[in-house]
Write an enzyme that holds these catalytic residues in place. Sequence first.
Site, mmCIF file in Angstrom:
data_model
loop_
_atom_site.group_PDB
_atom_site.id
_atom_site.type_symbol
_atom_site.label_atom_id
_atom_site.label_comp_id
_atom_site.label_asym_id
_atom_site.label_seq_id
_atom_site.Cartn_x
_atom_site.Cartn_y
_atom_site.Cartn_z
ATOM 1 N N GLY B 516 0.794 -1.222 0.000
ATOM 2 C CA GLY B 516 0.000 0.000 0.000
ATOM 3 C C GLY B 516 0.823 1.268 0.000
ATOM 4 N N ALA B 517 1.742 1.374 0.949
ATOM 5 C CA ALA B 517 2.536 2.602 1.039
ATOM 6 C C ALA B 517 3.413 2.746 -0.199
ATOM 7 C CB ALA B 517 3.387 2.582 2.302
ATOM 8 N N LEU B 622 9.115 5.568 6.493
ATOM 9 C CA LEU B 622 8.415 6.833 6.245
ATOM 10 C C LEU B 622 8.042 7.531 7.546
ATOM 11 C CD1 LEU B 622 6.075 5.784 3.289
ATOM 12 C CD2 LEU B 622 8.171 7.153 3.181
ATOM 13 N N GLU B 697 3.639 -6.598 7.002
ATOM 14 C CA GLU B 697 3.543 -8.038 7.203
ATOM 15 C C GLU B 697 4.845 -8.698 7.659
ATOM 16 O OE1 GLU B 697 0.122 -9.144 3.983
ATOM 17 O OE2 GLU B 697 2.056 -8.608 3.208
#
Lengths: 326, 735
Positions: B516-517, B622, B697
């Site tokens: 996602g990121a 991040l 994960e």
Amino acid sequence: MKAFTYERATSPEAAARAAGAQVNTRYIAGGTNLLDLMKIEVETPVHLVDINRLGLDRVEEGKDGGLKIGALVRNSDLAADPRVRERYPLLSRALLAGASGQLRNKATTGGNLLQRTRCYYFYDTSKPCNKRAPGSGCAAMEGFNRIHAIVGTSTQCIAAHPSDMAVAMRALDAVVHTVSPEGDTRHIPIAELHVLPGNTPQIETVLRPGELITAVTLPPPPKGVQVYRKVRDRASYAFALVSVAAIVDVAGGKIGDVRLAFGGIAPKPWRDEAIEQAIRGVSADDASLRAASAGLFADARGHGHNDFKIALARRTLGAVLAEAVS
Amino acid sequence: MMKMDKPVGATPLDDNPKGLVGKPLDRIDGPLKVTGKAKYAYEYEQVGDASYGFAVGATIAKGRIVSIDTASAERAPGVIRVLTYRNAAPQDTKSREAVPQLSGDGVKYYGQPVALVLAHTYEQARAASYLIVVRYAEEKGAFRLDEAKDDARTPPDLPYAKTDTDSGDFAAAFAAAPVKHDETYTTPFQEHAAMEPHATSATWQGDKLIVETSNQMPTPGRKSIAATLKIPPESVRVKSAFVGGGFGSKLDVQADAILAALGAKAIGKPVKIALTRQQLFHAVGHRTNTIQRVRIGAAKDGTIQAIAHESWSGNQPGNDEFEPAVLATRSLYAGANRMNHHRLAALDLPPAISMRAPGEAVGLLALEEAMDELAVKLGMDPIALRERNEPKEDPELHVPYSSRKLLECMREGAKRFGWDKRDATPGKVQDGRWLVGIGMSAASRGNMLMKSSAKVRLGADGRVTARLAMTDIGTGSYTVFTQVVADMFGLPMDKITVLLGDSDFPDSAGSGGSFGAASGGSGLYDACMNLRGKLCQVAGTTADKARFADGALFVDGKSRPLGELAGEGGIEADGGIEPGSTKKDYAQHSYGAFFAEVGVDRDTGEIRLRRMLGVFAAGRILNAKTARSQALGGMIFGVGSALTEELVLDDRYGYFVNHDLAEYHVPVNADIQNMDAFFLPELDDKANPLKIKGLGEVGISGAGAAIANAVYNATGVRIRDYPLTLDKVLAGLPT
């Protein structure tokens, strides 16, 4: 959940009268078990009598050095009561071993005694369950029964009573006070409050329709060290696989008076005179007590997934006794 | 649209000491969540009054509906309509994306919705649901993986995982190896158990359907709903601004969304549906159980000569999704002779779906326990064994790693944890009634990049607004994207608005697979680069001469405020990312190492985690705070898979017995006493322009094995059947 009518009672007598006036009425206090059961229609009361404002929420000194616990005293408050902590640490520890902080803030003394089993099949209305639907059969007997009872069961039901508090109270020989719809009061020794399933697993206590628990009295604390040990699958918020409430007095290097109550292994808070008899007089050392415990529960019977509870009960008892005399 | 065909060079996010990226900033959506202002799917106030739907689940696992009596339910107080397969609108049952509901008399799994009650209140709908009488013709189903294993098939490759890989000659090399390990490990059915149950509010506005739902991927979600209802994708808008956890259970559109859409259409009013906790254990899907055989043949010095990992998992007949449990084994350790296979058995259970780190989460439970066992056989330190087998390149793909700091993670973790104090002989350390042991395992999780796009807009007020159909499922997407955009323009956080969770925004990959990121963020990065380019054009300069700082564009020492460059109408730019050749030119994984200390009660066999540490290298971080939270969350998942979580099958009924959170035991606070996570500095310029790798994960991938290995070290009891409940420990303890 099915629609129901609701009233708030203002006195124990009025509450009992209201409950007696209509069939299929339930009292509601903390609601921590009843509401869940109503949502899934395991319980389908037509009328609820709210007993939260009966003024039964105090812990008072008994005349004999014991305590009188109002039926509406919350589990959190009872566990934190300085008199309980000092004189009945067993009870305080048992209470704190139960449920979660949020549930203990809501759950009451009377309600805790009357909570229903956690048998998976009891909670699923699509499955047979003699306790929920008498005569429908028992899905647990041949099913997944890891959390089920190993003593006191019947061919109809192997469900275990889930309470921690009641196990401690059983060891303390608590007495349950009630009032009936007719206004009669009675005192029921906790040993007699719950009944074994036999052929009527739907009947769990000797309480009559509408009979309301108003208080629980504790006799003066017996002599001896108090230990409560709960064995479970995670560190909190799990029901006991086995729990042991022990009050152990040592005299002359041997076990003197001893009281042992068990949770997680029976349809009711379990106490067995034969077990206490077997421990009485045993040399008060680690090895002797473990050895003595290892031979107990000879009549316990597993149902497959809960076979381990027999060894677990013996081992836990041995460990608790060893802790008590250490 | 940027394509990852080569390593990215220097980017505006590099060498920026004043930058916000990497800082441990609080979540910008935190206050909204703790004050209840963040609206979740079930909480949206629809146009007009909503009605409420309650689903009725099948109580058989396989067969056919013979009759449904809805008469009493229809007469019950407040009931508006009851939908069944007889009166529900026709849906597509053919296409892969479709998830039809109430579309026939067949029952394929226990809990499959067979009726929907629509009423004025939720309780009316639920009460009426109990009045519906369904009669079934039940058929015998297959439910047990151990029984179906021998008939398992070889499924086709998954998009991200080959079914079988073989290299060298495993059989011969294993037979010849001086030291052999050959054991079978099993992992149970698991449930995602996200805090927010699956819920949807659906509203039709003419032919347009608005679905507020708890979904991880609005872009594919819209296509799926449109395909199911046989309407154009443009007619569907999926909104998932806040999602209370997904863990894979909300990747696909679930029954609640389709039922709500069908119900709303049928009664001409908005409809809300939330699955109950008990329902979603069956209605939504679960992680399959697995049976895994691991064979490792090694030289006496620990060099792996042959390695084989075979995994059996189950899914519904015709469903090709298998649990890719041997993925990590293909890349983690060296060794010339390899055989890594998946087989899939047909089971008549609810769908087996992705759950946090599909593959690695359960595969590494087996591999990393096997490595520990091999270390015992070799008399080697487990870290030394892994060091011995550190590959120079991916041992099957024969390409370099994009970045790999497995050894550094193990060494740093060993130092922080005090690994050197470990006594390798089991059962040596006691603390009161507790037998104490420590164990470790490696972490590895494949890194992915998916096609994703974004739009950014700079207003005359100097504020930047970003839009993309990405989600924040509790991971911190809102926060990290805000940090990225802020640094791209030299703006403070409060000048940036990031809008997510709306399929009307530019298509995005959504949240899943730890991509996602990287995917959403890289699309956003590209849009920001394009907007920077446009602003340079307006300023009459080029990007290489310009510098964005303090809300202005600096050229040759002169500055112009960004808002002025945007002009009255503002200025916007699109951008996007797609995977390119770096995907196959490099093996890309996040790495880490876990260390766990457990106490095992010598009398009762109870296992309590005393402390746990994870050290990870996952590219650029991040946000140090949200990254740490992700890692801890993954590790707690790992604790659950090691010690408590098991969805128990009752094969008489083909259903899961313990379908509530009282008896499906996820770890609680008291189980997690002392846990910490650290990240090693790393930049991965082959992965994506942000130089990040997935970290949602990696925290679970292998975590449970460290605990199993610690239990062995504490007691000498080796348990290969997860979870390690106390009855399994007791069986090995002395009486």
